[in-house]
Design a protein around this motif. Structure first.
Motif, PDB file in Angstrom:
ATOM      1  N   SER A 122       0.832  -1.213   0.000  1.00  0.00           N
ATOM      2  CA  SER A 122       0.000   0.000   0.000  1.00  0.00           C
ATOM      3  C   SER A 122       0.858   1.252   0.000  1.00  0.00           C
ATOM      4  O   SER A 122       0.535   2.245  -0.641  1.00  0.00           O
ATOM      5  N   ARG A 123       1.955   1.202   0.755  1.00  0.00           N
ATOM      6  CA  ARG A 123       2.818   2.391   0.839  1.00  0.00           C
ATOM      7  C   ARG A 123       3.489   2.668  -0.501  1.00  0.00           C
ATOM      8  O   ARG A 123       3.572   3.818  -0.938  1.00  0.00           O
ATOM      9  N   ILE A 124       3.978   1.614  -1.121  1.00  0.00           N
ATOM     10  CA  ILE A 124       4.647   1.783  -2.422  1.00  0.00           C
ATOM     11  C   ILE A 124       3.661   2.345  -3.437  1.00  0.00           C
ATOM     12  O   ILE A 124       3.945   3.277  -4.176  1.00  0.00           O
ATOM     13  N   THR A 125       2.448   1.783  -3.421  1.00  0.00           N
ATOM     14  CA  THR A 125       1.417   2.249  -4.350  1.00  0.00           C
ATOM     15  C   THR A 125       1.066   3.711  -4.087  1.00  0.00           C
ATOM     16  O   THR A 125       0.901   4.502  -5.012  1.00  0.00           O
ATOM     17  N   THR A 126       0.958   4.057  -2.804  1.00  0.00           N
ATOM     18  CA  THR A 126       0.644   5.440  -2.461  1.00  0.00           C
ATOM     19  C   THR A 126       1.734   6.383  -2.970  1.00  0.00           C
ATOM     20  O   THR A 126       1.448   7.441  -3.533  1.00  0.00           O
ATOM     21  N   ALA A 165       5.413  13.373   2.101  1.00  0.00           N
ATOM     22  CA  ALA A 165       4.720  12.101   2.314  1.00  0.00           C
ATOM     23  C   ALA A 165       5.467  10.980   1.607  1.00  0.00           C
ATOM     24  O   ALA A 165       5.727   9.922   2.184  1.00  0.00           O
ATOM     25  N   VAL A 166       5.844  11.233   0.352  1.00  0.00           N
ATOM     26  CA  VAL A 166       6.580  10.214  -0.411  1.00  0.00           C
ATOM     27  C   VAL A 166       7.851   9.833   0.337  1.00  0.00           C
ATOM     28  O   VAL A 166       8.183   8.659   0.492  1.00  0.00           O
ATOM     29  N   LYS A 167       8.538  10.860   0.846  1.00  0.00           N
ATOM     30  CA  LYS A 167       9.794  10.612   1.560  1.00  0.00           C
ATOM     31  C   LYS A 167       9.567   9.668   2.746  1.00  0.00           C
ATOM     32  O   LYS A 167      10.392   8.821   3.050  1.00  0.00           O
ATOM     33  N   ARG A 168       8.438   9.829   3.429  1.00  0.00           N
ATOM     34  CA  ARG A 168       8.148   8.993   4.596  1.00  0.00           C
ATOM     35  C   ARG A 168       7.801   7.557   4.211  1.00  0.00           C
ATOM     36  O   ARG A 168       7.927   6.650   5.019  1.00  0.00           O
ATOM     37  N   LEU A 169       7.310   7.395   2.975  1.00  0.00           N
ATOM     38  CA  LEU A 169       6.840   6.070   2.568  1.00  0.00           C
ATOM     39  C   LEU A 169       7.970   5.173   2.082  1.00  0.00           C
ATOM     40  O   LEU A 169       7.795   3.971   1.948  1.00  0.00           O
ATOM     41  N   VAL A 170       9.126   5.773   1.782  1.00  0.00           N
ATOM     42  CA  VAL A 170      10.210   4.998   1.175  1.00  0.00           C
ATOM     43  C   VAL A 170      11.485   5.125   2.010  1.00  0.00           C
ATOM     44  O   VAL A 170      11.524   5.848   3.004  1.00  0.00           O
ATOM     45  N   ASP A 171      12.545   4.422   1.585  1.00  0.00           N
ATOM     46  CA  ASP A 171      13.796   4.460   2.346  1.00  0.00           C
ATOM     47  C   ASP A 171      14.784   5.477   1.793  1.00  0.00           C
ATOM     48  O   ASP A 171      15.690   5.919   2.492  1.00  0.00           O
ATOM     49  N   LEU A 172      14.612   5.803   0.519  1.00  0.00           N
ATOM     50  CA  LEU A 172      15.600   6.676  -0.124  1.00  0.00           C
ATOM     51  C   LEU A 172      14.893   7.549  -1.142  1.00  0.00           C
ATOM     52  O   LEU A 172      14.030   7.064  -1.879  1.00  0.00           O
ATOM     53  N   ILE A 173      15.257   8.816  -1.170  1.00  0.00           N
ATOM     54  CA  ILE A 173      14.680   9.687  -2.192  1.00  0.00           C
ATOM     55  C   ILE A 173      15.790  10.554  -2.777  1.00  0.00           C
ATOM     56  O   ILE A 173      16.590  11.124  -2.043  1.00  0.00           O
ATOM     57  N   GLU A 174      15.864  10.574  -4.083  1.00  0.00           N
ATOM     58  CA  GLU A 174      16.851  11.421  -4.769  1.00  0.00           C
ATOM     59  C   GLU A 174      16.109  12.325  -5.732  1.00  0.00           C
ATOM     60  O   GLU A 174      15.284  11.851  -6.518  1.00  0.00           O
ATOM     61  N   ILE A 175      16.409  13.606  -5.656  1.00  0.00           N
ATOM     62  CA  ILE A 175      15.713  14.545  -6.537  1.00  0.00           C
ATOM     63  C   ILE A 175      16.746  15.307  -7.363  1.00  0.00           C
ATOM     64  O   ILE A 175      17.706  15.845  -6.822  1.00  0.00           O
ATOM     65  N   GLU A 176      16.527  15.312  -8.648  1.00  0.00           N
ATOM     66  CA  GLU A 176      17.361  16.144  -9.516  1.00  0.00           C
ATOM     67  C   GLU A 176      16.436  17.039 -10.284  1.00  0.00           C
ATOM     68  O   GLU A 176      15.515  16.561 -10.951  1.00  0.00           O
ATOM     69  N   SER A 177      16.661  18.338 -10.165  1.00  0.00           N
ATOM     70  CA  SER A 177      15.732  19.242 -10.821  1.00  0.00           C
ATOM     71  C   SER A 177      16.481  20.425 -11.399  1.00  0.00           C
ATOM     72  O   SER A 177      17.378  20.967 -10.761  1.00  0.00           O
ATOM     73  N   ARG A 178      16.116  20.792 -12.596  1.00  0.00           N
ATOM     74  CA  ARG A 178      16.693  21.998 -13.201  1.00  0.00           C
ATOM     75  C   ARG A 178      15.569  22.899 -13.638  1.00  0.00           C
ATOM     76  O   ARG A 178      14.663  22.455 -14.356  1.00  0.00           O
TER      77      ARG A 178
END
Lengths: 134, 331
Positions: free
Chosen positions: A37-41, A105-118
């Motif tokens: 459920s968390r992954i889907t969310t 919220a996404v950050k809380r649902l997973v173990d790792l988050i990487e963001i690259e934005s330009r």
């Protein structure tokens, strides 16, 4: 290991498709019901952000393995307007009023988050959740 | 987690077996432990589902699907709970910061009430929030003059407090108590006009008292008019002035006026938080202050300030809406 699954996000229906593929993949990897459920969310939130802020993009779902640890990786790729202050969109008090809808919220649902934005070029967000047997 | 699952299953099956109140009580205590261990709402439901499945091996699929649905929708609930916890932690950080800032402000603005022989001075200044937007500055170099500035920054809380420290340093640089009130206001006005935001204004009433001649000279910049009580005629006079608030026009001019303070006279300086009777228009606040002062004029200046504060607090049902400052100079 299976091939990565890609869902183009153009309409709201595509969010549902991405969620379904993500849930199936998570189940196959061996995640329990709550983690499925968390992954889907998380997938749903990422896909919704694509629609809201970039209008089009894609979600890539794949199984990953590192040091004998299995997991699922989800990437959200768009060529939208990009974000100026990446650290800000991960703060709770920022997300509710402006651009980063759902990222804390996404950050809380997973173990790792990487963001690259330009700015002006787009954003790539990659998240990973590891399968940990308890 | 496995431990928790096992214990939960035990409590649940006990309850299903006999429906005892004691098992419900145990269950409620158990959830407190789960919260402490950061078990999220969706995990609780998953634990419940699994326990049921283990207790009954003939549960219909429809019930299990129902639980899957509940787990799914509770994920967002769990996220909200976590967000709430993280905001609480942030709030606590801010609270601690505010406390430190308040201590610094108190140290910065600390000012002792002078105790000259020929005149009695009292003061009370209570902030609405933690930080005070009112400030009273005394100068008395044990010589001939004693001066008092009562200041109110338009606005409250932290912005007002930051602005106030500047006013304080402005007053400090004037150094001597013998400066002319109108001159003090003109100097402060230029400093404030240059250094603060256009949306910030300061009102200030400056009083200089000559201990050798008992002449009180006053000037005001958009401040709540002070009250002068003439003991001889037993009547009050408003010390009105047309001086502009500080920080609006760099070249603003201020006038000053003298009055002779005789035995039995007193002057009440205050901020608009004292006279502000929002939602209570039937009261004439300045009349109430006059009555209170008159009835208590036998007390010391300090006691009078305290009586005015406590009586007005009562009138406002203990919910004052602004910083509150009263200074009384009594001959």
């Amino acid at each position: 290991m299976r091939e990565a699954r890609v869902v183009e996000i153009v309409t709201e229906l595509d969010i549902v498709t991405a969620r379904k593929l993500g849930r199936d993949e998570a189940k196959e990897i061996g995640f329990n019901d709550v983690d499925q459920s968390r992954i889907t969310t998380a997938i749903g939130e990422l896909a919704k952000n694509i629609l809201l802020y970039a209008h089009a993009g894609k979600i890539v779902i794949e199984e990953v393995e590192e040091n004998g640890l299995k997991g699922i990786a989800i990437s959200s790729i768009d060529k939208g307007q990009g974000m100026k202050d990446v650290h800000k969109v991960l703060e709770d008090d920022y997300s509710s009023t402006s651009a980063g809808a759902g990222l804390p919220a996404v950050k809380r649902l997973v173990d790792l988050i990487e963001i690259e934005s330009r700015v002006g070029q787009g954003t790539t967000i990659k998240v990973v959740k590891w399968l940990v047997r308890v | 987690m496995e431990q928790i699952r096992k214990q939960y299953k035990k409590i649940l099956s006990d309850y299903i077996g006999n429906q005892n109140e004691s098992d419900l009580y145990i269950g409620q205590n158990f959830i407190k432990r789960m919260i402490q261990k950061n078990v999220t709402p969706e995990e609780v439901i998953s634990i419940h589902k699994q326990a049921l499945e283990e207790v009954y091996d003939d549960l219909p699929d429809s019930v299990l699907h129902g639980y899957d649905f509940l787990i799914e929708v509770m994920v967002h609930f769990g996220l909200k709970v976590q967000e709430h916890q993280s905001l609480l932690a942030k709030q606590e950080e801010l609270r601690i910061e505010m406390e430190i800032a308040t201590k610094i402000q108190n140290l910065l603005l600390e000012n002792e009430i002078p105790k000259p022989r020929s005149v009695d001075i009292g003061m009370i200044s209570v902030p609405l929030r933690k930080m005070n937007g009112d400030y009273v500055h005394f100068m008395h170099d044990d010589e001939r003059f004693l001066s008092v500035a009562v200041t109110d920054v338009v606005g409250k809380g932290v912005p007002a407090a930051l602005c106030m420290s500047m006013v304080k340093y402005g007053l400090d640089t004037l150094e001597y108590a013998n400066s002319n009130p109108s001159y003090v206001l003109e100097v402060l006005n230029r400093t404030i006009e240059k250094s603060i935001d256009d949306s910030m204004f300061v009102s200030l009433c400056y009083v200089r008292y000559d201990l050798s001649t008992n002449v009180l000279t006053w000037s005001s910049a958009g401040h709540e008019p002070s009250l002068y009580y003439d003991g001889e005629s037993e009547s009050f006079y408003d010390l009105e002035s047309k001086g502009l608030l500080l920080g609006i026009l760099p070249e603003a001019k201020y006038t000053q006026q003298d009055l002779d303070l005789k035995n039995g006279d007193f002057v009440i300086l205050m901020t608009d938080g004292v006279t502000d009777f929002r939602n209570k228009e039937e009261f004439d606040s300045r009349e109430i202050i006059k009555e209170l002062a008159l009835a208590n004029r036998h007390l010391t200046a300090q006691e009078m300030c305290e009586v005015i504060y406590s009586e007005l607090q009562k009138l406002h049902d203990f919910k004052l809406e602004d910083d509150f400052t009263v200074v009384i100079i009594k001959k």
